[in-house]
Design a protein around this motif. Structure first.
Motif, PDB file in Angstrom:
ATOM      1  N   ASP A   1     -13.685   2.752  -2.928  1.00 40.36           N
ATOM      2  CA  ASP A   1     -14.249   1.757  -2.483  1.00 40.36           C
ATOM      3  C   ASP A   1     -13.540   0.978  -1.394  1.00 40.36           C
ATOM      4  O   ASP A   1     -12.474   1.554  -0.944  1.00 40.36           O
TER       5      ASP A   1
ATOM      6  N   ARG B   1      -6.158   0.041   8.375  1.00 41.36           N
ATOM      7  CA  ARG B   1      -6.165  -1.398   8.689  1.00 41.36           C
ATOM      8  C   ARG B   1      -6.228  -1.794  10.292  1.00 41.36           C
ATOM      9  O   ARG B   1      -7.080  -1.974  10.845  1.00 41.36           O
TER      10      ARG B   1
ATOM     11  N   TRP C   1      -6.447 -11.394   6.543  1.00 41.52           N
ATOM     12  CA  TRP C   1      -7.025 -10.200   7.185  1.00 41.52           C
ATOM     13  C   TRP C   1      -8.455 -10.029   7.239  1.00 41.52           C
ATOM     14  O   TRP C   1      -9.079  -9.637   8.278  1.00 41.52           O
TER      15      TRP C   1
ATOM     16  N   ILE D   1     -14.432  -7.677   0.058  1.00 40.85           N
ATOM     17  CA  ILE D   1     -12.910  -7.911  -0.109  1.00 40.85           C
ATOM     18  C   ILE D   1     -12.714  -9.604   0.319  1.00 40.85           C
ATOM     19  O   ILE D   1     -12.338 -10.279  -0.532  1.00 40.85           O
TER      20      ILE D   1
ATOM     21  N   ALA E   1      -7.158   5.763  -8.511  1.00 40.06           N
ATOM     22  CA  ALA E   1      -8.489   5.881  -7.834  1.00 40.06           C
ATOM     23  C   ALA E   1      -8.569   6.350  -6.567  1.00 40.06           C
ATOM     24  O   ALA E   1      -7.495   6.323  -5.852  1.00 40.06           O
ATOM     25  N   ALA E   2      -9.608   7.115  -6.181  1.00 39.87           N
ATOM     26  CA  ALA E   2      -9.574   7.777  -5.006  1.00 39.87           C
ATOM     27  C   ALA E   2      -9.715   6.780  -3.736  1.00 39.87           C
ATOM     28  O   ALA E   2     -10.119   5.744  -4.047  1.00 39.87           O
ATOM     29  N   THR E   3      -9.019   6.916  -2.519  1.00 41.38           N
ATOM     30  CA  THR E   3      -9.185   5.916  -1.358  1.00 41.38           C
ATOM     31  C   THR E   3     -10.628   5.856  -1.026  1.00 41.38           C
ATOM     32  O   THR E   3     -10.798   4.795  -0.424  1.00 41.38           O
TER      33      THR E   3
ATOM     34  N   PHE F   1     -11.519  -1.697  -1.252  1.00 40.37           N
ATOM     35  CA  PHE F   1     -10.486  -2.215  -1.551  1.00 40.37           C
ATOM     36  C   PHE F   1      -9.215  -0.921  -1.528  1.00 40.37           C
ATOM     37  O   PHE F   1      -8.351  -0.993  -1.114  1.00 40.37           O
ATOM     38  N   ASN F   2      -9.688   0.376  -2.008  1.00 40.49           N
ATOM     39  CA  ASN F   2      -8.829   1.399  -1.957  1.00 40.49           C
ATOM     40  C   ASN F   2      -8.501   1.688  -0.710  1.00 40.49           C
ATOM     41  O   ASN F   2      -7.476   2.320  -0.051  1.00 40.49           O
TER      42      ASN F   2
ATOM     43  N   VAL G   1      -8.632   0.144   2.376  1.00 43.43           N
ATOM     44  CA  VAL G   1      -8.023  -0.541   3.286  1.00 43.43           C
ATOM     45  C   VAL G   1      -6.442  -0.877   2.928  1.00 43.43           C
ATOM     46  O   VAL G   1      -5.789  -1.519   3.355  1.00 43.43           O
ATOM     47  N   ALA G   2      -6.151  -0.482   1.561  1.00 44.24           N
ATOM     48  CA  ALA G   2      -4.876  -0.257   1.003  1.00 44.24           C
ATOM     49  C   ALA G   2      -3.858   0.279   2.148  1.00 44.24           C
ATOM     50  O   ALA G   2      -2.678  -0.162   2.198  1.00 44.24           O
TER      51      ALA G   2
ATOM     52  N   ALA H   1      -5.786  -3.121  -5.329  1.00 38.65           N
ATOM     53  CA  ALA H   1      -6.873  -2.014  -4.917  1.00 38.65           C
ATOM     54  C   ALA H   1      -7.267  -1.648  -6.393  1.00 38.65           C
ATOM     55  O   ALA H   1      -8.369  -0.989  -6.704  1.00 38.65           O
TER      56      ALA H   1
END
Lengths: 130, 130
Positions: B9, B20, A84, B81, B4-6, B11-12, B14-15, A15
């Motif tokens: 983007d 998910r 995924w 991603i 970084a804020a969720t 990436f962040n 779906v972490a 991330a």
DNA sequence: ACAATACATTCCTATATGGGAATATGTCAA
DNA sequence: TTGACATATTCCCATATAGGAATGTATTGT
């Protein structure tokens, strides 16, 4: 509960943009830390910390040679993420063909009615999708 | 700086595993919040908050119908991603074939020298890769 | 042994988080 | 309007950052 640790899995680890940069950089060839620092323009402690995270989730391997540590991306660890996202690929491939169809329709239509009747992109997503 | 804020983007966003799950669940069909709550067994406020994050990064779309809000995954937003991971796919496909080759070699070798001479997995990664 | 080199770790701090609980907002039905 | 239903938001808090600065550790050459 707070956010999950960056070391909890590959998803959390990648991330961070810097970590993705590093993974890209050492994907083809193993590199000593110093090279990552120099070529990516990050602080050395920062790189070491990022590498530690990547190592803990198995996204990189290390090898020591004298005083240098050579890191390298272990692509295999990225696979779960790829898989995924792959489950969604069929959806956007679908949508792509739909967009193509619509584009063709618009081209046909614009021959008669002119460009002002072409809906803007946003309408494709906001409106009635079903 | 903190993490970084969720919402910064995809990436962040779906972490988080729950997010998910939600994306998987509403990929095929739009669903009202209540259904997500019931079928995924999460708290309603939690689902609302996750959906908000997903909405902000464009991973889902919403449509209101009466008092219900229908959410749906926008697969297109997952594409970056997928594309990032795709650049690594060739490496593990590579490695896969190498592993296969080695496996065959080991089978040949073990006919003569016996199973004890088979190197453990670790050696494949720690040792001389170049 | 000692200096130099290459990395790793620790300490510090502002910041964002996810869950739980409670509450607010919005919409329909009568 | 009022109540019920569906969803969103707010408040609180323990937790984990990522970066900067400083320091620790390991290894080599002399």
């Amino acid at each position: 509960m707070a956010r999950a640790a960056t070391t909890s899995d590959a998803f959390n680890a990648v991330a961070e943009p810097r970590r993705r940069e590093i993974l890209n950089f050492i994907a083809l060839q193993e590199r000593p830390v110093g090279e990552i620092v120099d070529l990516l323009g990050m602080e050395q402690p920062s790189v070491s910390k990022h590498l530690r995270v990547l190592l803990q989730v198995g996204l990189v391997n290390v090898r020591r040679d004298g005083r240098r540590m050579f890191y390298r991306t272990d692509a295999e660890a990225i696979r779960p993420i790829h898989e995924w996202t792959e489950t969604f690929a069929r959806y956007w491939r679908h949508q792509l063909s739909r967009v193509k169809e619509r584009a063709e329709l618009r081209i046909e239509a614009s021959k008669d009615i002119g460009p002002d009747s072409i809906p803007r992109r946003k309408d494709d997503f906001d409106g009635n999708k079903n």
